[in-house]
Design an enzyme around this catalytic site. Structure first.
Site, mmCIF file in Angstrom:
data_model
loop_
_atom_site.group_PDB
_atom_site.id
_atom_site.type_symbol
_atom_site.label_atom_id
_atom_site.label_comp_id
_atom_site.label_asym_id
_atom_site.label_seq_id
_atom_site.Cartn_x
_atom_site.Cartn_y
_atom_site.Cartn_z
ATOM 1 C CG ASN A 10 -1.712 1.226 1.432
ATOM 2 O OD1 ASN A 10 -1.770 2.071 0.543
ATOM 3 N ND2 ASN A 10 -2.349 1.361 2.592
ATOM 4 C CE LYS A 12 0.035 3.121 4.847
ATOM 5 N NZ LYS A 12 0.201 3.200 6.273
ATOM 6 C CG HIS A 97 -5.589 1.981 5.565
ATOM 7 N ND1 HIS A 97 -5.107 2.849 6.507
ATOM 8 C CD2 HIS A 97 -4.599 1.097 5.307
ATOM 9 C CE1 HIS A 97 -3.847 2.519 6.801
ATOM 10 N NE2 HIS A 97 -3.520 1.453 6.079
ATOM 11 C CD GLU A 99 -2.566 5.406 6.988
ATOM 12 O OE1 GLU A 99 -2.594 5.449 5.757
ATOM 13 O OE2 GLU A 99 -1.632 4.881 7.632
ATOM 14 C CD GLU A 167 -3.059 -2.371 7.417
ATOM 15 O OE1 GLU A 167 -2.063 -2.688 6.768
ATOM 16 O OE2 GLU A 167 -3.624 -1.269 7.303
ATOM 17 N N GLY A 173 3.305 2.225 10.689
ATOM 18 C CA GLY A 173 4.315 3.268 10.512
ATOM 19 C C GLY A 173 5.105 3.596 11.769
ATOM 20 C CB SER A 212 5.854 -1.941 11.783
ATOM 21 O OG SER A 212 5.503 -0.604 12.103
HETATM 22 O O1 LIG Z 1 -0.928 0.737 6.889
HETATM 23 C C1 LIG Z 1 -0.199 -0.136 6.451
HETATM 24 C C2 LIG Z 1 -0.533 -0.850 5.207
HETATM 25 O O2 LIG Z 1 -1.830 -0.597 4.798
HETATM 26 C C3 LIG Z 1 1.044 -0.501 7.140
HETATM 27 O O3 LIG Z 1 1.945 0.542 7.018
HETATM 28 P P1 LIG Z 1 3.472 0.339 7.491
HETATM 29 O O4 LIG Z 1 3.934 -0.969 6.854
HETATM 30 O O5 LIG Z 1 4.194 1.525 6.946
HETATM 31 O O6 LIG Z 1 3.458 0.239 8.968
#
Ligand SMILES: O=C(CO)COP(=O)(O)O
Length: 253
Positions: A10, A12, A97, A99, A167, A173, A212
């Protein structure tokens, strides 16, 4: 049941035309070292999907969007429909997601509608669930994940049209990951929920871990029972890192 793993990246809100070089590089690595242990997918920003699709023709890399509107078309300025993503060459779309849940106030009910829109357009819906740090501290992780699953899954879910991504919000992150035992507990819980709701069909829905994941911890996380792959953020932006995660599943050459 053994399900074929999926490792999805992803990107983002990262990626300009220059970033497509990473896709070329990933495609080349996969060509030079043919890889048939897991499905591979990249979810770039929507602006790059069509070009990525042209570039990746003939490779094993599938493409996904990161969000879609519930409607097929209409007066929704700035939004993108699942049909548009499919038209651009996407095979899947991430919905729900954390976010988007946080930035855009997306509710479980809306996410279920988005997942249904993905199915309508012939896309696989990758539905995300996961608890916040406070929810984990309060000991309500399974209750939260159960509630999200209950609310975010549309009718008609099966292993071909839907993937669940667990997640934990606090692991995204941050470099933090849950313990292996905690990952296993949540994934087993999700599997139980799916089979209770869907019967045998619930056995073939892939459950990805996200948060992560990097080359150095992938082997441990991906070996956990009921972890059927990963949804990778930061480490999917560089072909070397993403390939390092994929290589956890072994190469056949
Ligand atoms: O949100 C994520 C994938 O959708 C995970 O992000 P990270 O791998 O950067 O922690």
């Amino acid at each position: 049941m053994d399900v074929r793993p999926l490792v999805a990246g992803n990107w983002k809100m990262n990626g300009l035309e220059t970033s497509l070089a990473e896709l070329t590089s990933l495609g080349k690595k996969l060509k030079d070292h043919p890889f048939d242990m897991a499905d591979v997918m990249i979810c770039p920003p929507a602006t790059l999907i069509a070009r990525a699709h042209d570039m990746l023709a003939g490779t094993a890399i599938a493409l996904g969007g990161q969000d879609c509107h519930t409607a097929e078309s209409g007066a929704h300025t700035g939004d993108i429909s699942a049909e548009m993503l499919a038209d651009a060459g996407a095979d899947a779309v991430i919905v729900g997601h954390s976010e988007r849940r946080a930035d855009h106030g997306e509710t479980d009910a809306l996410i279920a509608e988005k997942a249904a829109a993905a199915h309508r357009a012939g896309l696989t819906a990758i539905i995300c669930v996961g608890e916040t740090e406070k929810e984990r501290r309060d000991g309500i992780t399974l209750a939260i994940v159960g509630e999200q699953l209950e609310g975010s899954l549309p009718d008609g879910v099966d292993g071909d049209n839907t993937v669940i991504a667990y997640e934990p919000v606090w692991a995204i992150g941050t470099g933090l990951t849950p313990t292996i035992e905690d990952v296993e507990e949540v994934h087993r819980f999700i599997r139980g929920h799916l089979t209770e709701k869907l019967g045998n069909k619930g056995e073939s829905v892939r459950i990805l871990y996200g948060g992560s994941v990097k080359p150095s911890n992938a082997a441990e996380l991906l070996a956990v029972p009921e972890v059927n792959g990963a949804l990778v953020g930061g480490a999917s932006l560089k072909a070397d890192d993403f390939y390092g995660i994929l290589a956890t599943y072994g190469k056949n050459s």
